[in-house]
Design a protein around this motif. Structure first.
Motif, PDB file in Angstrom:
ATOM      1  N   THR A 238       0.838  -1.198   0.000  1.00 28.63           N
ATOM      2  CA  THR A 238       0.000   0.000   0.000  1.00 28.63           C
ATOM      3  C   THR A 238       0.876   1.252   0.000  1.00 28.63           C
ATOM      4  N   SER A 239       0.232   2.402  -0.193  1.00 30.97           N
ATOM      5  CA  SER A 239       1.012   3.641  -0.332  1.00 30.97           C
ATOM      6  C   SER A 239       1.517   4.184   0.997  1.00 30.97           C
ATOM      7  N   MET A 240       0.847   3.849   2.090  1.00 33.38           N
ATOM      8  CA  MET A 240       1.221   4.339   3.427  1.00 33.38           C
ATOM      9  C   MET A 240       1.194   5.872   3.518  1.00 33.38           C
ATOM     10  N   ILE A 241       0.334   6.521   2.714  1.00 32.38           N
ATOM     11  CA  ILE A 241       0.288   7.988   2.774  1.00 32.38           C
ATOM     12  C   ILE A 241      -0.894   8.502   3.592  1.00 32.38           C
ATOM     13  N   SER A 242      -1.693   7.600   4.179  1.00 34.98           N
ATOM     14  CA  SER A 242      -2.869   8.066   4.925  1.00 34.98           C
ATOM     15  C   SER A 242      -2.519   9.025   6.065  1.00 34.98           C
ATOM     16  N   PRO A 243      -1.410   8.832   6.813  1.00 34.94           N
ATOM     17  CA  PRO A 243      -1.075   9.840   7.837  1.00 34.94           C
ATOM     18  C   PRO A 243      -0.765  11.205   7.233  1.00 34.94           C
ATOM     19  N   ASN A 337      -1.131  -1.044  18.139  1.00 34.52           N
ATOM     20  CA  ASN A 337      -0.575  -0.579  19.413  1.00 34.52           C
ATOM     21  C   ASN A 337       0.917  -0.275  19.323  1.00 34.52           C
ATOM     22  N   THR A 338       1.591  -0.871  18.348  1.00 38.59           N
ATOM     23  CA  THR A 338       3.036  -0.693  18.214  1.00 38.59           C
ATOM     24  C   THR A 338       3.404   0.511  17.359  1.00 38.59           C
ATOM     25  N   ILE A 339       2.739   0.662  16.206  1.00 40.30           N
ATOM     26  CA  ILE A 339       3.166   1.714  15.270  1.00 40.30           C
ATOM     27  C   ILE A 339       2.111   2.784  15.009  1.00 40.30           C
ATOM     28  N   GLY A 340       0.926   2.651  15.622  1.00 36.97           N
ATOM     29  CA  GLY A 340      -0.097   3.677  15.434  1.00 36.97           C
ATOM     30  C   GLY A 340      -0.743   3.648  14.070  1.00 36.97           C
ATOM     31  N   TRP A 341      -0.687   2.517  13.420  1.00 37.55           N
ATOM     32  CA  TRP A 341      -1.251   2.357  12.077  1.00 37.55           C
ATOM     33  C   TRP A 341      -1.653   0.903  11.908  1.00 37.55           C
ATOM     34  N   MET A 342      -2.639   0.657  11.054  1.00 36.62           N
ATOM     35  CA  MET A 342      -3.053  -0.716  10.773  1.00 36.62           C
ATOM     36  C   MET A 342      -3.410  -0.836   9.295  1.00 36.62           C
ATOM     37  N   HIS A 343      -3.032  -1.956   8.729  1.00 33.34           N
ATOM     38  CA  HIS A 343      -3.352  -2.269   7.341  1.00 33.34           C
ATOM     39  C   HIS A 343      -4.869  -2.252   7.153  1.00 33.34           C
ATOM     40  N   PHE A 369      -9.732   3.346  18.093  1.00 28.86           N
ATOM     41  CA  PHE A 369      -8.960   3.735  16.909  1.00 28.86           C
ATOM     42  C   PHE A 369      -8.620   5.225  16.953  1.00 28.86           C
ATOM     43  N   GLU A 370      -9.538   6.026  17.424  1.00 26.73           N
ATOM     44  CA  GLU A 370      -9.289   7.471  17.534  1.00 26.73           C
ATOM     45  C   GLU A 370      -8.091   7.748  18.432  1.00 26.73           C
ATOM     46  N   GLU A 371      -7.962   6.972  19.485  1.00 28.03           N
ATOM     47  CA  GLU A 371      -6.816   7.125  20.396  1.00 28.03           C
ATOM     48  C   GLU A 371      -5.507   6.700  19.746  1.00 28.03           C
ATOM     49  N   CYS A 372      -5.562   5.654  18.950  1.00 30.64           N
ATOM     50  CA  CYS A 372      -4.332   4.963  18.550  1.00 30.64           C
ATOM     51  C   CYS A 372      -3.816   5.248  17.149  1.00 30.64           C
ATOM     52  N   ILE A 374      -2.455   7.176  13.989  1.00 34.02           N
ATOM     53  CA  ILE A 374      -1.854   8.463  13.605  1.00 34.02           C
ATOM     54  C   ILE A 374      -2.529   9.026  12.363  1.00 34.02           C
ATOM     55  N   ASP A 375      -3.294   8.191  11.647  1.00 30.22           N
ATOM     56  CA  ASP A 375      -4.018   8.677  10.473  1.00 30.22           C
ATOM     57  C   ASP A 375      -5.518   8.765  10.742  1.00 30.22           C
TER      58      ASP A 375
END
Length: 479
Positions: A238-243, A337-343, A369-372, A374-375
């Motif tokens: 994936t592009s990983m640009i959502s944040p 919980n580790t990186i603040g992002w999920m596939h 999800f709102e807490e965790c 980054i995007d």
């Protein structure tokens, strides 16, 4: 007194393709005004300090450093709206106009309306723009003026509309027209530094330059295989640009037009078309939240309002901590919980698991999800959770319940992703990686994973819970 155009930065932390900044500079050049960059630290948005705040304020710091290269400082005000903006009126410059890219939904929409009213009462002109989306919430509609509630016809109409061009900000004009009154904004600067002091994480890829590089890499090397690879979390497809989109480090217009350049150079592909549709999904969910402003707190489909959700906090903790006994669910939650992002595929899997296998309120998952994340984007997140819970618009039918084991077998067939986040399963072979509880006692010893000790038993039986979830929804449907 020096006339000043204020550019109020919010979730648009960039200097390129920035609509409000573009028009503020254009107006300043014509009216012999200066341009002052501004950020408002709103106490209501920082009552807690999560990983999302950490990422956001580090991103804001990157913008400040980038802007400083052009002698364009960002000024800070702090406090409730009227108190904070009153500080602007007490300075030795005259405000010509306030330019900003508006929020169309949620807290931001309410804040914008309040600020507009206050500024206009002070005789200050306000210029606001749709910038966070290709098309705003009121731009894509049926020929009779009604709104779409299903994505496919929405996307057909979205695709037919002329797309806004990239707004090319002349960085040299920033140096020429930028105003520096930072000595008069020390209280706001201190509030920002106090927030920065709470940031503890190290972010390797942050800010506008990283965003541009990551987008280019994806479009040149991955996009044509996006359709076939995007559902496999171990493939990094994936592009990983959502944040970057969420925090406005990257403009969706830039993303769209860069994708169109690839199309012109290399021709059409299913992957490219699917990727462009993902940009449209952001616009769609923004429109849905605009039409249903209460959708963060109540189901869009009124027939499913009032479901008697499971209130077992012990189950909720298992889900949050990645201890459900279903490896794909647990690995996904530990990734979050580790990186603040999920596939994205995994977001659907864990949301379905919480709402159907645990029969727990989708609002609890949405807020976690709102807490965790980054995007975290309220519109897309609410839309996604209501989709998974079968309570939203164009949602998955209630009788289509994701089987977590089948999802695991399909999208992580070798267990590569699972093992990367569940080290207790690292020695478990492919035969058992999706259902480690099927190992015999001898095999558990052989593969260094005692079920019930090293890794939990499945906390619920999927077949049983699937049947119960369907019954719950059918009862609501028939009532």
């Amino acid at each position: 007194m020096q006339k000043v155009n204020i550019v109020w930065f919010r979730q648009d932390l960039r200097l390129s393709d920035h609509k409000a900044l573009y028009y503020a500079l254009k107006d300043a050049e014509q009216s012999r005004a200066k341009v002052l960059g501004l950020f408002h630290i709103h106490p209501s948005l920082n009552e807690s300090f999560t990983v999302r705040h950490d990422y956001f304020f580090r991103t804001l710091e990157d913008l400040i450093n980038h802007a400083a290269e052009y002698d364009f400082p960002i000024h800070f005000i702090t406090g409730e709206v009227e108190e904070a903006f009153q500080h602007l009126l007490d300075q030795d410059f005259a405000i010509r106009s306030v330019f900003y890219n508006k929020d169309e939904v949620g807290f931001g929409r309410e804040r914008d309306q309040k600020v507009n009213k206050w500024l206009e009462a002070q005789g200050i002109d306000v210029e606001s723009f749709v910038d966070a989306h290709i098309h705003g919430a009121e731009e894509v509609h049926k020929k009779d003026g009604g709104y779409y509630k299903v994505f496919t016809p929405y996307y057909r109409m979205w695709s037919s509309l002329e797309k806004p061009a990239v707004f090319r900000v002349d960085k040299q004009k920033l140096s020429e027209l930028g105003a520096d009154y930072t000595d008069q904004f020390k209280r706001g600067e201190k509030a920002f530094r106090d927030l920065l002091s709470k940031c503890t994480k190290e972010w390797n890829h942050i800010g506008e330059r990283s965003a541009v590089g990551r987008l280019a890499h994806f479009l040149h090397h991955k996009v044509h295989h996006y359709e076939e690879n995007r559902d496999f979390p171990s493939k990094n497809a994936t592009s990983m640009i959502s944040p970057y989109l969420k925090n406005g480090v990257l403009s969706p217009r830039t993303v769209y037009h860069k994708a169109m350049e690839i199309k012109e150079d290399n021709g059409e592909s299913k992957g490219l078309e699917t990727y462009i549709s993902e940009i449209a999904w952001r616009d769609f969910y923004n429109m849905i939240y605009y039409i249903y402003p209460n959708s963060k707190d109540e189901e869009v489909s009124d027939q499913y309002q009032g479901i008697d959700w499971n209130q077992d906090e012990e189950y909720f903790e298992k889900w949050k901590q990645g201890q459900t006994g279903y490896p794909i669910v647990d690995a996904a939650m530990r990734q979050l919980n580790t990186i603040g992002w999920m596939h994205n595929r995994l977001r659907m899997v864990v949301a379905s698991f919480l709402t159907k296998d645990y029969l727990m309120d989708w609002r609890k998952g949405e807020r976690y999800f709102e807490e965790c994340l980054i995007d975290y984007d309220a519109s897309s997140n609410i839309g996604g959770w209501q989709w998974a819970a079968s309570t939203g618009t164009d949602a998955v039918p209630y009788f289509r319940v994701f089987n977590p084991t089948r999802q695991s077998e399909r999208f992580d067939p070798e267990g590569t992703f699972i093992r990367s986040y569940l080290p207790e399963l690292k020695d478990v072979p492919k035969k058992y990686i999706h259902e480690p509880s099927k190992m015999s006692d001898e095999e558990q010893n052989q593969y260094n994973c005692k079920i019930g000790e090293d890794y939990p038993e499945p906390s619920v039986d999927h077949k049983t819970m699937r049947k119960r979830a369907i019954e719950v929804f059918e009862q609501r449907k028939d009532s």
